[in-house]
Design a protein around this motif. Structure first.
Motif, PDB file in Angstrom:
ATOM      1  N   ALA A  84       0.807 -11.671   2.932  1.00  0.00           N
ATOM      2  CA  ALA A  84      -0.483 -10.734   3.136  1.00  0.00           C
ATOM      3  C   ALA A  84       0.358  -9.211   2.533  1.00  0.00           C
ATOM      4  CB  ALA A  84      -0.662 -10.318   4.111  1.00  0.00           C
ATOM      5  N   LEU A  85       1.289  -9.240   2.683  1.00  0.00           N
ATOM      6  CA  LEU A  85       1.957  -8.356   1.984  1.00  0.00           C
ATOM      7  C   LEU A  85       1.983  -7.989   0.395  1.00  0.00           C
ATOM      8  CD1 LEU A  85       5.360  -7.171   4.195  1.00  0.00           C
ATOM      9  CD2 LEU A  85       3.388  -5.783   4.189  1.00  0.00           C
ATOM     10  N   ASN A  86       2.098  -9.313   0.052  1.00  0.00           N
ATOM     11  CA  ASN A  86       2.087  -9.641  -1.427  1.00  0.00           C
ATOM     12  C   ASN A  86       0.774  -9.225  -2.085  1.00  0.00           C
ATOM     13  OD1 ASN A  86       5.289 -10.058  -0.935  1.00  0.00           O
ATOM     14  ND2 ASN A  86       5.360 -12.243  -0.931  1.00  0.00           N
ATOM     15  N   GLN A  87       0.227  -9.993  -1.317  1.00  0.00           N
ATOM     16  CA  GLN A  87      -1.388  -9.889  -1.587  1.00  0.00           C
ATOM     17  C   GLN A  87      -1.481  -7.895  -1.658  1.00  0.00           C
ATOM     18  OE1 GLN A  87      -3.437 -12.589   0.907  1.00  0.00           O
ATOM     19  NE2 GLN A  87      -4.577 -12.814  -0.459  1.00  0.00           N
ATOM     20  N   MET A  88      -1.515  -7.280  -0.825  1.00  0.00           N
ATOM     21  CA  MET A  88      -1.193  -6.029  -1.128  1.00  0.00           C
ATOM     22  C   MET A  88      -0.244  -5.074  -2.138  1.00  0.00           C
ATOM     23  SD  MET A  88      -0.594  -4.727   2.871  1.00  0.00           S
ATOM     24  CE  MET A  88      -1.081  -2.944   3.327  1.00  0.00           C
ATOM     25  N   ALA A  89       0.021  -5.366  -2.227  1.00  0.00           N
ATOM     26  CA  ALA A  89       1.130  -5.058  -3.322  1.00  0.00           C
ATOM     27  C   ALA A  89       0.268  -6.211  -4.570  1.00  0.00           C
ATOM     28  CB  ALA A  89       2.576  -5.991  -3.383  1.00  0.00           C
ATOM     29  N   ALA A  90       0.197  -6.799  -4.665  1.00  0.00           N
ATOM     30  CA  ALA A  90      -1.003  -7.669  -6.324  1.00  0.00           C
ATOM     31  C   ALA A  90      -1.793  -6.382  -6.396  1.00  0.00           C
ATOM     32  CB  ALA A  90      -1.030  -8.876  -5.999  1.00  0.00           C
ATOM     33  N   GLY A  91      -2.891  -6.391  -5.229  1.00  0.00           N
ATOM     34  CA  GLY A  91      -3.954  -5.391  -5.814  1.00  0.00           C
ATOM     35  C   GLY A  91      -3.783  -3.958  -5.639  1.00  0.00           C
ATOM     36  N   GLY A  92      -2.115  -3.288  -5.556  1.00  0.00           N
ATOM     37  CA  GLY A  92      -2.050  -2.049  -6.145  1.00  0.00           C
ATOM     38  C   GLY A  92      -2.304  -1.255  -4.998  1.00  0.00           C
ATOM     39  N   TRP A  93      -2.178  -1.778  -3.435  1.00  0.00           N
ATOM     40  CA  TRP A  93      -2.355  -0.787  -2.893  1.00  0.00           C
ATOM     41  C   TRP A  93      -0.917  -0.207  -2.509  1.00  0.00           C
ATOM     42  CZ3 TRP A  93      -7.376   0.004  -2.171  1.00  0.00           C
ATOM     43  CH2 TRP A  93      -8.410  -0.652  -2.494  1.00  0.00           C
ATOM     44  N   ILE A  94      -0.163  -0.884  -2.628  1.00  0.00           N
ATOM     45  CA  ILE A  94       1.572   0.384  -2.253  1.00  0.00           C
ATOM     46  C   ILE A  94       1.329   1.507  -2.707  1.00  0.00           C
ATOM     47  CG2 ILE A  94       3.671  -0.306  -1.655  1.00  0.00           C
ATOM     48  CD1 ILE A  94       2.120  -2.504  -0.483  1.00  0.00           C
ATOM     49  N   GLY A  95       1.373   1.975  -3.767  1.00  0.00           N
ATOM     50  CA  GLY A  95       1.667   2.688  -4.374  1.00  0.00           C
ATOM     51  C   GLY A  95       0.598   3.348  -4.736  1.00  0.00           C
ATOM     52  N   ILE A  96      -0.841   3.591  -4.421  1.00  0.00           N
ATOM     53  CA  ILE A  96      -2.061   3.861  -4.424  1.00  0.00           C
ATOM     54  C   ILE A  96      -2.223   5.426  -4.891  1.00  0.00           C
ATOM     55  CG2 ILE A  96      -2.644   4.642  -2.033  1.00  0.00           C
ATOM     56  CD1 ILE A  96      -5.831   3.470  -3.233  1.00  0.00           C
ATOM     57  N   SER A  97      -1.459   6.742  -4.121  1.00  0.00           N
ATOM     58  CA  SER A  97      -1.643   7.753  -4.380  1.00  0.00           C
ATOM     59  C   SER A  97      -0.170   8.221  -4.728  1.00  0.00           C
ATOM     60  CB  SER A  97      -1.465   7.955  -3.043  1.00  0.00           C
ATOM     61  OG  SER A  97      -2.887   7.558  -2.463  1.00  0.00           O
ATOM     62  N   CYS A  98       0.625   7.526  -4.983  1.00  0.00           N
ATOM     63  CA  CYS A  98       2.040   7.774  -5.973  1.00  0.00           C
ATOM     64  C   CYS A  98       1.922   8.182  -7.508  1.00  0.00           C
ATOM     65  CB  CYS A  98       3.469   6.536  -5.881  1.00  0.00           C
ATOM     66  SG  CYS A  98       3.604   6.608  -4.349  1.00  0.00           S
ATOM     67  N   ASP A  99       3.155   8.969  -7.835  1.00  0.00           N
ATOM     68  CA  ASP A  99       3.094   9.403  -9.601  1.00  0.00           C
ATOM     69  C   ASP A  99       2.865   8.082 -10.309  1.00  0.00           C
ATOM     70  OD1 ASP A  99       3.894   9.973 -11.236  1.00  0.00           O
ATOM     71  OD2 ASP A  99       5.513  11.615 -10.895  1.00  0.00           O
ATOM     72  N   PRO A 100       2.041   8.137 -10.948  1.00  0.00           N
ATOM     73  CA  PRO A 100       1.809   7.728 -12.347  1.00  0.00           C
ATOM     74  C   PRO A 100       3.420   7.296 -13.236  1.00  0.00           C
ATOM     75  CG  PRO A 100       0.270   9.125 -12.520  1.00  0.00           C
ATOM     76  CD  PRO A 100       1.096   9.407 -10.666  1.00  0.00           C
ATOM     77  N   ASN A 101       4.078   9.061 -12.399  1.00  0.00           N
ATOM     78  CA  ASN A 101       4.927   8.687 -13.958  1.00  0.00           C
ATOM     79  C   ASN A 101       6.082   7.363 -13.304  1.00  0.00           C
ATOM     80  OD1 ASN A 101       4.181  10.693 -15.600  1.00  0.00           O
ATOM     81  ND2 ASN A 101       4.761  11.829 -14.353  1.00  0.00           N
ATOM     82  N   TYR A 102       6.060   7.033 -11.994  1.00  0.00           N
ATOM     83  CA  TYR A 102       6.801   5.872 -11.326  1.00  0.00           C
ATOM     84  C   TYR A 102       6.177   4.940 -10.612  1.00  0.00           C
ATOM     85  CZ  TYR A 102       9.677  10.342 -11.896  1.00  0.00           C
ATOM     86  OH  TYR A 102      10.729  11.312 -12.657  1.00  0.00           O
TER      87      TYR A 102
END
Length: 589
Positions: A84-102
């Motif tokens: 399930a954590l891998n599904q969250m990561a694949a959907g882009g949810w982990i870094g949704i509000s993080c700096d796009p430069n990284y």
């Protein structure tokens, strides 16, 4: 199996109609090209709701009944949780509000906040992993060298790696100044030794690497909290080309056997039992606490959201049960006291959601708003965070307990799953600073540092809302305005009492601090409910026949009648903080 379905309509209503994210955030330079507005909100929330309801929620009971375990220096996660954590990561949810430069998506914090509500409603134990990892990444982003940012952040934002926060030690608790973990310089790195406890998702196999942030002391460090430094300690060392190298000397010793959140491996972590764990200084020597506290506002906002998330899950389960359970020839939802409990749960959930979302927008404005706005917005979010963390987690206990009560005896047995919400949420008033610490922070630091200036700025906004309510031709809103007027006056009185106590006897101020925090939470929750009711009235007058709007007004009426009077009780306790509390002999306790 849990049938959680995110309250997307209320979420979208708050973001797009009450808070108007499109106009207040969508025009900012950092967000201008992202299309912030109703279309984006609906698309994101619909997808998040599917993930939460279809993938995370079915694992809630699995994690509770089959907890994470530890053997031979490795954690075995609850079934399904790593996938399930891998599904969250694949959907882009982990870094949704993080700096796009990284490697982040760069979206406003409000979208991360609403996602975290869904994750925590569906499966709080699982939701802790991305929450803590985001906090670790934020600290690296704020204090890391460019090389450190390039090394760690993109993989952490993508969910390919995850992060942890290692603060607490046995016997130290919140007093980090007495920690025993040590860091000895060795060339371009340090050797870390010591143990940490209560490390959320301290080990697992969901990701290729785990980036531990560890507080430790240098050999010549000053005494107390002034001598703490912060270090990056990866589970696997990283080669110059970015590939993973040898295993670092950091291992889980055991997992805690807890009241709740069983699916979250809360680890005792050992650093350097063999050759010493390799760590890299993050920020400057002896400034580890300042570095760690960079992420505290965001972390404490998310903990408050955990209180909301568990409450919403408990509300949905209790409501479904009350509609199905027949007693006296009718579903128990028709019984007055059951209806009362459900309405208390419902209105408190909506008040928490409105407050949490509103201040997520404030956080965005503090970090990414117009330059001349940022100081005032930072002062406001600093004031609001202890209220959000403290009040919402205290309320979360009440709401989840009511969820058990609605089920009656069936709520007290584990088969229904109602008790799990109650057990899971119980940690939230404790971690990321106990609620006593939140209350002290609110009073001594946030209220005291500017003589109540930030509080007065918020209360001025409350007065403006009250004025709109009082001038409304709608009897329902006028009645809400009357209740808000009383609660506002009590808040003004309590604020002055606490400010005076800070000048005359800080012990009295500390004695009043928890009651003041709770009073503030109930007022601010009511204020944001009232703002929502005003918008709902506009929509009905504009011709909408959506029953959601009338329901919003009715829910706010119930809050005004049945919940806002709690402000008076807390105000009374604030006024009496210099009485028996101080004079009561300790030997009589």
């Amino acid at each position: 199996m849990d049938n959680y379905r995110a309250p997307v309509e209320d979420m979208c209503f708050l973001i797009d109609e009450v808070l108007n994210a499109e106009s207040c955030l969508g025009t900012l330079p950092d967000f201008a090209e992202l299309g912030v507005g109703p279309e984006l909100t609906t698309a994101l929330l619909d997808e998040a709701a599917k993930l939460a309801g279809d993938e995370l929620a079915p694992l809630r009971r699995v994690g509770d009944e089959q907890p994470a375990s530890c053997a031979n220096g490795a954690v075995t996660s609850s079934p399904g949780h790593e996938a399930a954590l891998n599904q969250m990561a694949a959907g882009g949810w982990i870094g949704i509000s993080c700096d796009p430069n990284y490697g982040g998506q760069g979206l406003p914090e409000i979208y991360s906040t609403v996602g975290h509500e869904m994750w925590n409603s569906a499966n709080m134990a699982l939701a802790l992993a991305p929450m803590l990892s985001s906090g670790a990444a934020l600290a690296i982003h704020a204090h890391g060298t460019e090389e450190q940012k390039q090394t760690y952040l993109e993989k952490m934002h993508s969910g390919e790696w995850m992060g942890t926060m290692n603060l607490t030690e046995s016997g130290a608790g919140s007093d980090l100044g007495v920690m025993k973990a040590r860091a000895v310089p060795e060339g371009d790195h340090y050797r870390i030794t010591g143990q940490k406890i209560f490390i959320t998702w301290g080990d697992h196999q969901a990701t290729d690497n785990i980036i531990h942030l560890v507080l430790a002391k240098l050999p010549d460090a000053p005494e107390g909290s002034r001598g703490i430094s912060l270090f990056i300690v990866p589970k696997f060392l990283i080669n110059a080309d970015g590939s993973l190298g040898e295993r670092n000397d950091v291992y889980p010793v055991s997992v805690e056997h807890k009241l709740g959140i069983h699916g979250s491996p809360t680890c005792v972590m050992a650093f350097g039992d063999n050759d010493g764990a390799v760590g890299y200084l993050l920020g400057k020597e002896n400034q580890g606490l300042a570095c760690m506290f960079t992420m505290m506002n965001e972390a404490r906002l998310k903990v408050g959201i955990q209180g909301l998330g568990a409450s919403e899950g408990a509300l949905q389960k209790a409501t479904a049960y009350a509609r199905e359970r027949v007693q006296g020839g009718v579903p128990i939802i028709e019984h007055a006291d059951v209806k009362r409990m459900l309405l208390v749960m419902k209105c408190l959930c909506e008040a928490m959601r409105a407050l949490g979302y509103a201040e997520a927008v404030t956080m965005d404005l503090a970090h990414r708003g117009e330059a001349d706005q940022r100081p005032a917005m930072q002062a406001r979010i600093d004031l609001m965070i202890p209220v959000i963390k403290g009040w919402m987690t205290e309320v979360g206990q009440e709401v989840t307990s009511l969820g058990v009560q609605v089920h009656g005896g069936m709520g007290y047995v584990e088969e229904t799953g109602a008790a799990q919400y109650f057990r899971d949420v119980r940690i939230t008033p404790i971690y990321e600073g106990t609620n006593g610490i939140q209350a002290a922070d609110l009073v001594a630091r946030k209220l005291g540092r500017d003589g109540g200036g930030a509080m007065e700025a918020v209360l001025e906004e409350v007065r403006a809302t009250v004025s709109q309510l009082q001038s409304s031709a709608d009897d329902r809103l006028a009645a809400i305005g009357t209740a808000m007027t009383t609660a506002l006056a009590l808040q003004e009185q309590s604020t002055q009492r606490v400010l005076q106590a800070l000048q005359e006897d800080s012990t009295v101020a500390m004695g009043a601090s928890f009651e003041y925090m709770m009073q503030t939470g109930y007022l601010f929750g009511g204020w944001h409910m009232a703002r929502a009711a005003l918008v709902a009235l506009e929509r009905t007058r504009g011709g909408s026949d959506n029953p959601f709007y009338d329901a919003k007004i009715a829910t706010t009426q119930f809050y005004a009648e049945q919940i806002l009077p709690r402000c008076a009780a807390h105000a009374g306790a604030v006024a009496g903080a210099d009485g028996a509390l101080l004079s009561f002999p300790l030997e009589w306790i």
